[in-house]
Write a protein that holds these residues in place. Structure first.
Motif, mmCIF file in Angstrom:
data_model
loop_
_atom_site.group_PDB
_atom_site.id
_atom_site.type_symbol
_atom_site.label_atom_id
_atom_site.label_comp_id
_atom_site.label_asym_id
_atom_site.label_seq_id
_atom_site.Cartn_x
_atom_site.Cartn_y
_atom_site.Cartn_z
ATOM 1 N N PRO A 17 -41.199 -18.644 6.884
ATOM 2 C CA PRO A 17 -40.731 -18.321 8.228
ATOM 3 C C PRO A 17 -39.258 -18.677 8.393
ATOM 4 N N GLY A 18 -38.584 -17.980 9.267
ATOM 5 C CA GLY A 18 -37.212 -18.321 9.593
ATOM 6 C C GLY A 18 -37.167 -19.498 10.542
ATOM 7 N N VAL A 19 -35.935 -19.989 10.793
ATOM 8 C CA VAL A 19 -35.752 -21.092 11.735
ATOM 9 C C VAL A 19 -35.779 -20.532 13.150
ATOM 10 N N GLN A 20 -36.563 -21.160 13.988
ATOM 11 C CA GLN A 20 -36.738 -20.693 15.358
ATOM 12 C C GLN A 20 -36.189 -21.734 16.323
ATOM 13 N N PHE A 21 -35.398 -21.247 17.306
ATOM 14 C CA PHE A 21 -34.822 -22.114 18.331
ATOM 15 C C PHE A 21 -35.326 -21.663 19.692
ATOM 16 N N PRO A 22 -35.548 -22.587 20.617
ATOM 17 C CA PRO A 22 -35.970 -22.197 21.972
ATOM 18 C C PRO A 22 -34.791 -21.677 22.794
ATOM 19 N N ASP A 23 -35.086 -21.267 24.005
ATOM 20 C CA ASP A 23 -34.068 -20.852 24.987
ATOM 21 C C ASP A 23 -33.242 -19.658 24.513
ATOM 22 N N GLY A 24 -33.813 -18.832 23.638
ATOM 23 C CA GLY A 24 -33.102 -17.646 23.190
ATOM 24 C C GLY A 24 -32.020 -17.896 22.155
ATOM 25 N N LEU A 25 -31.903 -19.110 21.654
ATOM 26 C CA LEU A 25 -30.900 -19.417 20.635
ATOM 27 C C LEU A 25 -31.346 -18.886 19.277
ATOM 28 N N THR A 26 -30.365 -18.536 18.447
ATOM 29 C CA THR A 26 -30.640 -18.097 17.083
ATOM 30 C C THR A 26 -29.745 -18.862 16.125
ATOM 31 N N THR A 27 -29.904 -18.562 14.831
ATOM 32 C CA THR A 27 -29.036 -19.211 13.851
ATOM 33 C C THR A 27 -27.572 -18.837 14.047
ATOM 34 N N ALA A 28 -27.298 -17.713 14.701
ATOM 35 C CA ALA A 28 -25.912 -17.326 14.982
ATOM 36 C C ALA A 28 -25.244 -18.268 15.970
ATOM 37 N N ASP A 29 -26.038 -19.041 16.711
ATOM 38 C CA ASP A 29 -25.487 -20.011 17.658
ATOM 39 C C ASP A 29 -25.215 -21.357 17.005
ATOM 40 N N MET A 30 -25.487 -21.467 15.715
ATOM 41 C CA MET A 30 -25.261 -22.709 14.991
ATOM 42 C C MET A 30 -23.964 -22.612 14.182
ATOM 43 N N ALA A 31 -23.261 -23.740 14.047
ATOM 44 C CA ALA A 31 -21.949 -23.737 13.393
ATOM 45 C C ALA A 31 -21.926 -24.518 12.099
ATOM 46 N N TYR A 32 -22.927 -25.358 11.854
ATOM 47 C CA TYR A 32 -22.877 -26.205 10.660
ATOM 48 C C TYR A 32 -24.297 -26.648 10.317
ATOM 49 N N VAL A 33 -24.553 -26.784 8.996
ATOM 50 C CA VAL A 33 -25.869 -27.194 8.508
ATOM 51 C C VAL A 33 -25.680 -28.283 7.468
ATOM 52 N N TRP A 34 -26.517 -29.310 7.504
ATOM 53 C CA TRP A 34 -26.507 -30.322 6.451
ATOM 54 C C TRP A 34 -27.908 -30.884 6.266
ATOM 55 N N VAL A 35 -28.075 -31.630 5.198
ATOM 56 C CA VAL A 35 -29.375 -32.218 4.858
ATOM 57 C C VAL A 35 -29.268 -33.730 4.921
#
Length: 390
Positions: A17-35
Motif C-alpha cells: 500500500p502507499g502512504v496515506q495521510f488524513p485531511d486530504g494530504l498526499t505525499t506531494a505535501d511532504m518535503a523531506y523523508v528520513w528513517v
C-alpha cells in the motif's frame, strides 16, 4: 507508482500500500523523508508538523506528530535525522531523533517510537544558526554538521555552547570572514557532501549572479580552500566517486588533470605574517618551494604584501611524459601499472615586492590527462628588512 499492488515472482501476491495521510494530504505535501529506528518520518511542507509510519512499514496510514509548541522561534520544519553521540547505546545523548527548523532550532527526542509510551521523550531544544538549505548538512560518524548563517556547526558542539558564542566553535571558523561574506552575497539553498575516498568535505553555496564556488575542507586536517568554476545543485558519492549536477550535465569530480578539458591552476597562499617584526619594512628577494611530485612541474613563485590577495598570471602547463596512465599510455609500449619515480623540486626563484606583512604565493598549472600530483613540503622566502628610525 507509490501505491497499488505488487506481484511476486512466485504464486504468492503481496500488497504494497502507499502512504496515506488524513485531511486530504498526499505525499506531494511532504518535503523531506528520513528513517529513525526502522520508522519512516516525513516533514510536511511549510509547517511544524511531522508524520510517521508504524515500525518496519513503508506504507499505510501515517500519524501526525505536531511540534508547533516546541519551536519558540517559529518558522517551519526543514529536515529531520537520526543523531547519536556514540556508535551504540540507549538513552542519554545517543540514538536520538532530531527535528530542525528553518530558524535554526533543533528539537531532540529519544526513544524508539512515539506510539511507545515508555522511553519516548524530549531531550532538549538547541540553537545552531539558520540552516542554509535541506541539503546543507553532512553526517560525520554519528554527528551532524550543518551549514548555517554563523558557520559550519556540529550539533554535538551546539548542545554545549550558547548560540551567541557558537561561531568561534564552528568547523569553518578559520574562514569565518569569507563564510559570512558568502552568506550575505548569495541567496538560495546550499549543498553539502562528505567524500570519504577523496578525504574532503564540499560546501557549495548557490551561484546566482556570482561565480560558481565550492568551499572544500580537508577531512583529515580541517584546512579549507576554495574551488572555483564548479557549480552544483546536488552532490552524491557512488562507488567511491563524487558526482554533482551542474546545469544539464552530471559531472564526476577529480578524475583527470583538466577541468572539463580546460587547464586549471592550483594556488597556495598561506596567511600573511610579519615574522615577529610588525614595524619592519620587508623587501622580498628569493623564494623556494620544496615539492614532491610524480612528474616535473613548472611552478611559479611570487610574494604578496599587506593583505593583497591578487595573484599574477599563472605559469605554463608542464608537459607530462608518456607513462602508464589511461588515455595517456601507448599500447604495446607502456608497462601496465608501472610506477613513477618521485621528483623532489627545490628550485629558487627571484621574487620582488615590499611591505610589512608577507605571504609567498605558489602557482602550479595542470592541463594533462592525468591528475595533478604535487605535495607541498615547505615554502621559504628570503627578504631584507629596513630599520625604523625614531
Amino acid at each position: 507508482s507509490l501505491g497499488g499492488s505488487a506481484t511476486a515472482s512466485s504464486d504468492a501476491q503481496n500488497l504494497v500500500p502507499g502512504v496515506q495521510f488524513p485531511d486530504g494530504l498526499t505525499t506531494a505535501d511532504m518535503a523531506y523523508v528520513w528513517v529513525y529506528k526502522n520508522t519512516l518520518w516525513f516533514v510536511q511542507k511549510e509547517s511544524l508538523t511531522a508524520w510517521y509510519l508504524p515500525v518496519d512499514q513503508i506504507g499505510g496510514e501515517a500519524k501526525r506528530f505536531d511540534l508547533g509548541a516546541e519551536f519558540g522561534q517559529g518558522g517551519s520544519l526543514l529536515v529531520g535525522q537520526s543523531w547519536s553521540m556514540s556508535s551504540s547505546g540507549q538513552g542519554g545523548l545517543s540514538d536520538q531523533c532530531v527535528f530542525v527548523s528553518t530558524e535554526g532550532e533543533v528539537v531532540v527526542y529519544q526513544g524508539s517510537h512515539p506510539d511507545v509510551t515508555q522511553g519516548w521523550s524530549k531531550v532538549g531544544t538547541y540553537r545552531i544558526g539558520k540552516p542554509l538549505g535541506r541539503k546543507a548538512y553532512i553526517r560525520a560518524g554519528g554527528d551532524l554538521v550543518f551549514a548555517t548563517t554563523i558557520g559550519f556547526v556540529a550539533l554535538s558542539t551546539a548542545i554545549q555552547v550558547d548560540v551567541a558564542a557558537l561561531s568561534p566553535k564552528a568547523v569553518s571558523f578559520s574562514i569565518e570572514d569569507v563564510w559570512n561574506e558568502t552568506v550575505n552575497t548569495r541567496s538560495g539553498d546550499w549543498v553539502c557532501c562528505l567524500w570519504p575516498e577523496g578525504q574532503m568535505v564540499a560546501v557549495v553555496p548557490p551561484a546566482g549572479d556570482n561565480d560558481p564556488l565550492y568551499w572544500v575542507s580537508n577531512a583529515r586536517t580541517g584546512a579549507w580552500a576554495p574551488f572555483t568554476n564548479w557549480a552544483a545543485t546536488c552532490m552524491e558519492v557512488f562507488n567511491g566517486r563524487l558526482f554533482f549536477g551542474m546545469g544539464e550535465f552530471v559531472m564526476v569530480a577529480m578524475v583527470g588533470g583538466t577541468d572539463a578539458g580546460e587547464p586549471f591552476v592550483g594556488t597556495y597562499m598561506p596567511l600573511f605574517t610579519d615574522n615577529g617584526k610588525p614595524s619592519a619594512h620587508k623587501y622580498a628577494r628569493q623564494a623556494r618551494a620544496e615539492i614532491i611530485s610524480a612528474t616535473a612541474l613548472e611552478e611559479k613563485l611570487s610574494c604578496r604584501f599587506d593583505f593583497d590577495t591578487s595573484v599574477p598570471p599563472p605559469p605554463n602547463t608542464a608537459p607530462v611524459p608518456v607513462g602508464n596512465e589511461w588515455d595517456n599510455a601507448i599500447w604495446d609500449e607502456s608497462l601496465w601499472s608501472s610506477p613513477r619515480d618521485q621528483i623532489v623540486s627545490k628550485r629558487r626563484h627571484s621574487v620582488s615586492g615590499d611591505g610589512y606583512r608577507i605571504s609567498p604565493v605558489l602557482q602550479i598549472s595542470s592541463g594533462a590527462a592525468v591528475p595533478l600530483d604535487a605535495q607541498i613540503v615547505s615554502l621559504d622566502v628570503t627578504y631584507e628588512v629596513g630599520d625604523v628610525f625614531t
